[in-house]
Design a protein around this motif. Structure first.
Motif, PDB file in Angstrom:
ATOM      1  N   MET A   1      22.984  -0.959  17.993  1.00 30.08           N
ATOM      2  CA  MET A   1      23.038  -0.319  19.276  1.00 30.08           C
ATOM      3  C   MET A   1      23.289  -1.373  20.347  1.00 30.08           C
ATOM      4  O   MET A   1      22.636  -2.406  20.390  1.00 30.08           O
ATOM      5  CB  MET A   1      21.719   0.414  19.547  1.00 30.08           C
ATOM      6  N   GLN A   2      24.216  -1.096  21.235  1.00 29.83           N
ATOM      7  CA  GLN A   2      24.536  -2.011  22.315  1.00 29.83           C
ATOM      8  C   GLN A   2      23.753  -1.622  23.564  1.00 29.83           C
ATOM      9  O   GLN A   2      23.643  -0.453  23.901  1.00 29.83           O
ATOM     10  CB  GLN A   2      26.029  -1.972  22.591  1.00 29.83           C
ATOM     11  N   THR A   3      23.209  -2.607  24.267  1.00 32.21           N
ATOM     12  CA  THR A   3      22.444  -2.360  25.476  1.00 32.21           C
ATOM     13  C   THR A   3      23.403  -2.126  26.638  1.00 32.21           C
ATOM     14  O   THR A   3      24.271  -2.960  26.894  1.00 32.21           O
ATOM     15  CB  THR A   3      21.530  -3.563  25.790  1.00 32.21           C
ATOM     16  N   PRO A   4      23.242  -1.005  27.360  1.00 34.97           N
ATOM     17  CA  PRO A   4      24.115  -0.757  28.518  1.00 34.97           C
ATOM     18  C   PRO A   4      23.904  -1.816  29.606  1.00 34.97           C
ATOM     19  O   PRO A   4      22.797  -2.322  29.790  1.00 34.97           O
ATOM     20  CB  PRO A   4      23.661   0.614  29.025  1.00 34.97           C
ATOM     21  N   ILE A   5      24.958  -2.136  30.332  1.00 33.83           N
ATOM     22  CA  ILE A   5      24.902  -3.153  31.372  1.00 33.83           C
ATOM     23  C   ILE A   5      24.306  -2.609  32.673  1.00 33.83           C
ATOM     24  O   ILE A   5      23.534  -3.275  33.338  1.00 33.83           O
ATOM     25  CB  ILE A   5      26.310  -3.728  31.650  1.00 33.83           C
ATOM     26  N   GLU A  24      14.344  -0.390  25.768  1.00 34.15           N
ATOM     27  CA  GLU A  24      15.450  -1.034  25.047  1.00 34.15           C
ATOM     28  C   GLU A  24      16.779  -0.789  25.746  1.00 34.15           C
ATOM     29  O   GLU A  24      17.624  -1.688  25.808  1.00 34.15           O
ATOM     30  CB  GLU A  24      15.495  -0.544  23.607  1.00 34.15           C
ATOM     31  N   GLN A  25      16.973   0.407  26.286  1.00 31.88           N
ATOM     32  CA  GLN A  25      18.220   0.729  26.991  1.00 31.88           C
ATOM     33  C   GLN A  25      18.304   0.035  28.346  1.00 31.88           C
ATOM     34  O   GLN A  25      19.389  -0.073  28.914  1.00 31.88           O
ATOM     35  CB  GLN A  25      18.336   2.236  27.202  1.00 31.88           C
TER      36      GLN A  25
END
Length: 95
Positions: A1-5, A24-25
């Motif tokens: 999962m990629q963390t939103p900027i 985490e987000q």
């Protein structure tokens, strides 16, 4: 999962001793808040840029949002990071 900027944020950050999916987000958001705090940025500007809140229109709501997220960021940086490391280690073992 990629963390939103630059994700949208809830009116209040989570509380408690568990690192949540919301946390985490919002890791990048928390880091940006800590950076802003370190340089003494005005909370009105921080709320507008990082949290997408208009303190001129909703000062109390914006302040609560900023304060709760900054408090959470500080907790994560001082205590919660241990949970993050434990969770990451558990995920690596389960591969």
């Amino acid at each position: 999962m990629q963390t939103p900027i630059d994700p949208d944020v809830a009116d209040e950050a989570p509380t408690g001793e568990i690192v949540t999916p919301y946390d985490e987000q919002h890791f990048v958001t928390y880091l940006r808040l800590l950076d802003a705090e370190k340089v003494g940025a005005d909370w009105h500007e921080v709320a507008r840029i990082i949290l997408h809140r208009d303190a001129a229109d909703e000062a109390e709501r914006s302040y609560r949002c900023w304060k709760s997220h900054l408090d959470r960021a500080q907790w994560l940086s001082k205590i919660g990071y241990r949970t993050i490391l434990t969770q990451a280690a558990g995920k690596r073992r389960n591969r």
